[in-house]
Design a protein around this motif. Structure first.
Motif, PDB file in Angstrom:
ATOM      1  N   ASP A   1       0.940  -1.142  -0.042  1.00 30.18           N
ATOM      2  CA  ASP A   1      -0.135  -0.011  -0.036  1.00 30.18           C
ATOM      3  C   ASP A   1       0.965   1.207   0.003  1.00 30.18           C
ATOM      4  OD1 ASP A   1      -1.565   2.169   1.497  1.00 30.18           O
ATOM      5  OD2 ASP A   1      -3.209   0.994   0.770  1.00 30.18           O
ATOM      6  N   LYS A   2       0.415   2.155  -0.973  1.00 28.95           N
ATOM      7  CA  LYS A   2       1.484   3.510  -0.942  1.00 28.95           C
ATOM      8  C   LYS A   2       1.595   4.089   0.267  1.00 28.95           C
ATOM      9  CE  LYS A   2       0.051   4.608  -5.741  1.00 28.95           C
ATOM     10  NZ  LYS A   2      -0.653   5.772  -6.490  1.00 28.95           N
ATOM     11  N   THR A   3       0.604   3.992   1.351  1.00 26.99           N
ATOM     12  CA  THR A   3       0.608   4.807   2.547  1.00 26.99           C
ATOM     13  C   THR A   3       1.848   3.883   3.558  1.00 26.99           C
ATOM     14  OG1 THR A   3      -1.227   3.455   3.650  1.00 26.99           O
ATOM     15  CG2 THR A   3      -1.614   5.582   2.680  1.00 26.99           C
ATOM     16  N   LYS A   4       2.053   2.931   3.241  1.00 30.65           N
ATOM     17  CA  LYS A   4       3.151   1.869   3.842  1.00 30.65           C
ATOM     18  C   LYS A   4       4.374   1.774   3.028  1.00 30.65           C
ATOM     19  CE  LYS A   4       0.397   1.118   7.214  1.00 30.65           C
ATOM     20  NZ  LYS A   4      -1.079   1.747   6.623  1.00 30.65           N
ATOM     21  N   ALA A   5       4.537   2.679   2.171  1.00 33.98           N
ATOM     22  CA  ALA A   5       5.731   2.517   1.055  1.00 33.98           C
ATOM     23  C   ALA A   5       6.817   2.907   1.870  1.00 33.98           C
ATOM     24  CB  ALA A   5       5.683   3.258  -0.087  1.00 33.98           C
ATOM     25  N   ASN A   6       7.056   4.136   2.527  1.00 37.17           N
ATOM     26  CA  ASN A   6       8.148   4.516   3.381  1.00 37.17           C
ATOM     27  C   ASN A   6       8.670   3.506   4.381  1.00 37.17           C
ATOM     28  OD1 ASN A   6       8.147   6.927   1.814  1.00 37.17           O
ATOM     29  ND2 ASN A   6       7.536   8.330   3.393  1.00 37.17           N
ATOM     30  N   LEU A   7       7.524   3.124   5.331  1.00 40.31           N
ATOM     31  CA  LEU A   7       7.907   2.036   6.578  1.00 40.31           C
ATOM     32  C   LEU A   7       8.439   0.855   5.879  1.00 40.31           C
ATOM     33  CD1 LEU A   7       7.929   1.489   9.253  1.00 40.31           C
ATOM     34  CD2 LEU A   7       5.607   0.711   9.118  1.00 40.31           C
ATOM     35  N   PHE A   8       7.994   0.478   4.785  1.00 37.10           N
ATOM     36  CA  PHE A   8       8.470  -0.902   3.986  1.00 37.10           C
ATOM     37  C   PHE A   8       9.804  -0.634   3.559  1.00 37.10           C
ATOM     38  CE2 PHE A   8       8.794  -4.246   1.071  1.00 37.10           C
ATOM     39  CZ  PHE A   8       8.404  -5.422   1.679  1.00 37.10           C
ATOM     40  N   THR A   9      10.042   0.665   3.002  1.00 39.48           N
ATOM     41  CA  THR A   9      11.396   0.620   2.470  1.00 39.48           C
ATOM     42  C   THR A   9      12.330   0.923   3.470  1.00 39.48           C
ATOM     43  OG1 THR A   9      10.341   2.329   0.544  1.00 39.48           O
ATOM     44  CG2 THR A   9      12.764   2.740   1.100  1.00 39.48           C
ATOM     45  N   SER A  10      11.807   1.276   4.720  1.00 34.82           N
ATOM     46  CA  SER A  10      12.839   1.335   5.785  1.00 34.82           C
ATOM     47  C   SER A  10      13.434   0.084   6.132  1.00 34.82           C
ATOM     48  CB  SER A  10      12.357   2.207   7.151  1.00 34.82           C
ATOM     49  OG  SER A  10      11.141   1.288   7.489  1.00 34.82           O
ATOM     50  N   LEU A  11      12.276  -1.037   5.938  1.00 34.37           N
ATOM     51  CA  LEU A  11      12.834  -2.600   6.411  1.00 34.37           C
ATOM     52  C   LEU A  11      13.719  -2.956   5.282  1.00 34.37           C
ATOM     53  CD1 LEU A  11       9.568  -4.080   7.230  1.00 34.37           C
ATOM     54  CD2 LEU A  11      11.609  -3.422   8.630  1.00 34.37           C
ATOM     55  N   ILE A  12      13.866  -2.398   3.966  1.00 32.07           N
ATOM     56  CA  ILE A  12      14.733  -2.813   2.769  1.00 32.07           C
ATOM     57  C   ILE A  12      16.166  -2.274   3.049  1.00 32.07           C
ATOM     58  CG2 ILE A  12      15.352  -2.356   0.651  1.00 32.07           C
ATOM     59  CD1 ILE A  12      12.162  -2.397  -0.111  1.00 32.07           C
ATOM     60  N   VAL A  13      16.150  -1.025   3.600  1.00 23.96           N
ATOM     61  CA  VAL A  13      17.232  -0.344   3.853  1.00 23.96           C
ATOM     62  C   VAL A  13      17.894  -0.836   5.207  1.00 23.96           C
ATOM     63  CG1 VAL A  13      18.303   1.993   4.748  1.00 23.96           C
ATOM     64  CG2 VAL A  13      16.302   1.961   3.106  1.00 23.96           C
ATOM     65  N   ILE A  14      17.307  -1.298   6.126  1.00 25.38           N
ATOM     66  CA  ILE A  14      17.803  -2.040   7.399  1.00 25.38           C
ATOM     67  C   ILE A  14      18.423  -3.345   6.833  1.00 25.38           C
ATOM     68  CG2 ILE A  14      17.238  -3.261   9.338  1.00 25.38           C
ATOM     69  CD1 ILE A  14      15.032  -1.043   9.838  1.00 25.38           C
ATOM     70  N   PHE A  15      17.660  -4.317   6.245  1.00 27.41           N
ATOM     71  CA  PHE A  15      18.424  -5.486   5.897  1.00 27.41           C
ATOM     72  C   PHE A  15      19.435  -5.310   4.816  1.00 27.41           C
ATOM     73  CE2 PHE A  15      14.827  -6.823   8.421  1.00 27.41           C
ATOM     74  CZ  PHE A  15      15.220  -8.050   8.676  1.00 27.41           C
ATOM     75  N   SER A  16      19.359  -4.264   4.074  1.00 31.28           N
ATOM     76  CA  SER A  16      20.454  -4.158   3.348  1.00 31.28           C
ATOM     77  C   SER A  16      21.758  -3.703   3.964  1.00 31.28           C
ATOM     78  CB  SER A  16      20.092  -2.846   2.081  1.00 31.28           C
ATOM     79  OG  SER A  16      19.140  -3.368   1.268  1.00 31.28           O
ATOM     80  N   SER A  17      21.607  -2.763   4.714  1.00 28.90           N
ATOM     81  CA  SER A  17      22.679  -2.445   5.633  1.00 28.90           C
ATOM     82  C   SER A  17      23.219  -3.451   6.530  1.00 28.90           C
ATOM     83  CB  SER A  17      22.514  -1.179   6.383  1.00 28.90           C
ATOM     84  OG  SER A  17      21.615  -1.480   7.593  1.00 28.90           O
ATOM     85  N   LEU A  18      22.337  -4.435   6.945  1.00 24.54           N
ATOM     86  CA  LEU A  18      22.935  -5.445   7.658  1.00 24.54           C
ATOM     87  C   LEU A  18      23.851  -6.509   6.726  1.00 24.54           C
ATOM     88  CD1 LEU A  18      19.941  -6.308   9.925  1.00 24.54           C
ATOM     89  CD2 LEU A  18      22.034  -5.287  10.507  1.00 24.54           C
ATOM     90  N   GLY A  19      23.237  -6.684   5.642  1.00 24.66           N
ATOM     91  CA  GLY A  19      23.634  -7.559   4.639  1.00 24.66           C
ATOM     92  C   GLY A  19      25.202  -7.260   4.176  1.00 24.66           C
ATOM     93  N   SER A  20      25.273  -5.668   3.950  1.00 26.29           N
ATOM     94  CA  SER A  20      26.606  -5.102   3.664  1.00 26.29           C
ATOM     95  C   SER A  20      27.561  -4.961   4.995  1.00 26.29           C
ATOM     96  CB  SER A  20      26.331  -3.664   3.507  1.00 26.29           C
ATOM     97  OG  SER A  20      27.502  -2.806   3.229  1.00 26.29           O
ATOM     98  N   SER A  21      27.162  -4.953   6.198  1.00 26.26           N
ATOM     99  CA  SER A  21      28.031  -4.830   7.378  1.00 26.26           C
ATOM    100  C   SER A  21      28.633  -6.453   7.824  1.00 26.26           C
ATOM    101  CB  SER A  21      27.187  -4.355   8.649  1.00 26.26           C
ATOM    102  OG  SER A  21      28.358  -4.239   9.651  1.00 26.26           O
ATOM    103  N   VAL A  22      27.791  -7.221   7.678  1.00 29.48           N
ATOM    104  CA  VAL A  22      28.104  -8.850   7.733  1.00 29.48           C
ATOM    105  C   VAL A  22      29.119  -9.134   6.970  1.00 29.48           C
ATOM    106  CG1 VAL A  22      27.268 -11.004   7.976  1.00 29.48           C
ATOM    107  CG2 VAL A  22      26.049  -9.105   9.132  1.00 29.48           C
TER     108      VAL A  22
END
Length: 397
Positions: A331-352
């Protein structure tokens, strides 16, 4: 992107270009500081100072972005990046690099959520979304190419001791992008008075989203194995000089740009899932060839300088393709929040990934570099198949 919003594509691309340059200068920093006798263990954890703030801040900036709007949030993030890049050349102490990457990581979290939110707010069809994301994220690969080529030239010149002054160009580019945004009226993502993070996150807790986030983690895990550490692999294992190591790595970024640009232009003719699996299969094929060369024909191993970049053609489309397939269903109203999850797991993948790579380099296990990445890609292939099977069942309902 619709015609109405076509004129915002340039500043969005420049935004990703800037963040790509500051995030992917990690390879240059590792290369230069390792020569200054900073240990690989310390350099491996340097990546965490970039990635952990990205993971930590992502959820909490959603309310901030919703309150002030994506345009103002992007301008603020770019301003901070420009100022930090202006300061870096004049600071010598190692701890400042930790602070610098932490600030850059925070700004990137804001910037990426804003960019993804704007795109999702204007596009609903998953293939059109994939086309737009590939176009915008292609500029991310150009940033890697530019930073490696530019710094490589500077490091190999008679002015090599002034390599850090290359960051001044990022400040100039940030100022230009801010100017372009200031002149535009853009449609903002739908604003909410306040986002209930805990309640909204609970709606994302299901097997499909969990597997999707595991795929995102794994893709970035593999990407980071190349982006930050390939120059050091070239120099330490293949015994080439710093300039050639960075230029060879630049070609990985160039092939990645080509991969995303080609994908953007042909993706609407193919099934997203089949295209994705084909790219993964070709990565495995190239890595098997590389591993065979490393173990069977070490005398001619410099051919690896030309084989590794080819992987970028097939690796680069994975991230935008899988994101667009999933985000199109949110849902468009949840796009920012869902993107934040993508950013979080992307950064964890990079760090590990960087921490594990630092152990590999620190223990002189470079002969296993390609095998290590091959195993990671096989894991990615497996969980991707699980994701697509679940996605087909879920989206057909």
């Amino acid at each position: 992107m619709t015609t109405k919003h076509y004129n915002i594509s340039l500043p969005l691309k420049l935004t990703f270009l800037i963040f790509s340059m500051v995030l992917n200068c990690m390879g240059i920093v590792i290369l230069q500081l390792s020569e200054a006798k900073i240990t690989y263990e310390k350099l491996g954890f340097l990546e965490s100072f970039k990635d952990i703030p990205i993971a930590f801040i992502s959820l909490f900036v959603v309310n901030f972005i919703s309150k002030i709007g994506a345009k103002k949030a992007l301008i603020l993030a770019l301003t901070i990046v420009g100022i930090c890049s202006l300061i870096l050349p004049f600071v010598e102490v190692f701890w400042f690099y930790k602070l610098w990457f932490a600030i850059i990581g925070t700004c990137f979290a804001i910037g990426k959520i804003c960019v993804f939110g704007i795109i999702r707010n204007n596009i609903s069809d998953e293939k059109s979304l994939a086309k737009t994301m590939n176009n915008v994220e292609a500029s991310f690969m150009i940033g890697i190419f530019v930073v490696n080529t530019g710094f490589g030239w500077l490091i190999s010149s008679q002015y090599s001791q002034f390599w850090k002054f290359g960051f001044l160009s990022i400040s100039v580019l940030s100022a230009i992008t801010i100017f372009l945004f200031s002149r535009l009226n853009i449609s903002e993502p739908i604003k909410e008075e306040k986002v209930n993070i805990i309640e909204d996150l609970s709606g994302f807790i299901n097997p499909l989203v969990i597997i999707f986030l595991a795929v995102i983690f794994s893709i970035v895990f593999v990407e980071q194995s190349f982006n930050s550490w390939l120059p050091s692999f070239y120099k330490n294992h293949l015994k080439v000089n710093s300039f050639f190591a960075l230029q060879a790595s630049s070609f990985l970024a160039l092939f990645s740009y080509i991969g995303r640009t080609v994908t953007a232009n042909i993706i609407q003719r193919f099934s997203l899932s089949k295209y994705y699996i084909l790219c993964l299969s070709l990565i495995i094929f190239v890595l098997i060839i590389i591993a065979g060369i490393q173990f069977l024909d070490m005398d001619n191993s410099k051919i690896l300088l030309y084989l590794f970049p080819v992987i970028g053609l097939f690796l680069s489309p994975l991230y935008p393709v899988i994101n667009s397939k999933m985000i199109a269903q949110i849902d468009k109203t949840k796009a920012n929040l869902f993107t934040s999850l993508i950013v979080i797991f992307s950064s964890l993948g990079s760090s590990v990934s960087s921490i594990i790579m630092s152990i590999l380099f620190g223990n002189q296990l470079l002969s296993y570099y390609s095998v290590y990445i091959l195993l990671a890609v096989i894991v990615l292939f497996t969980i991707s198949l699980i994701y697509f099977k679940l996605a087909d069942k879920t989206f057909r309902k």
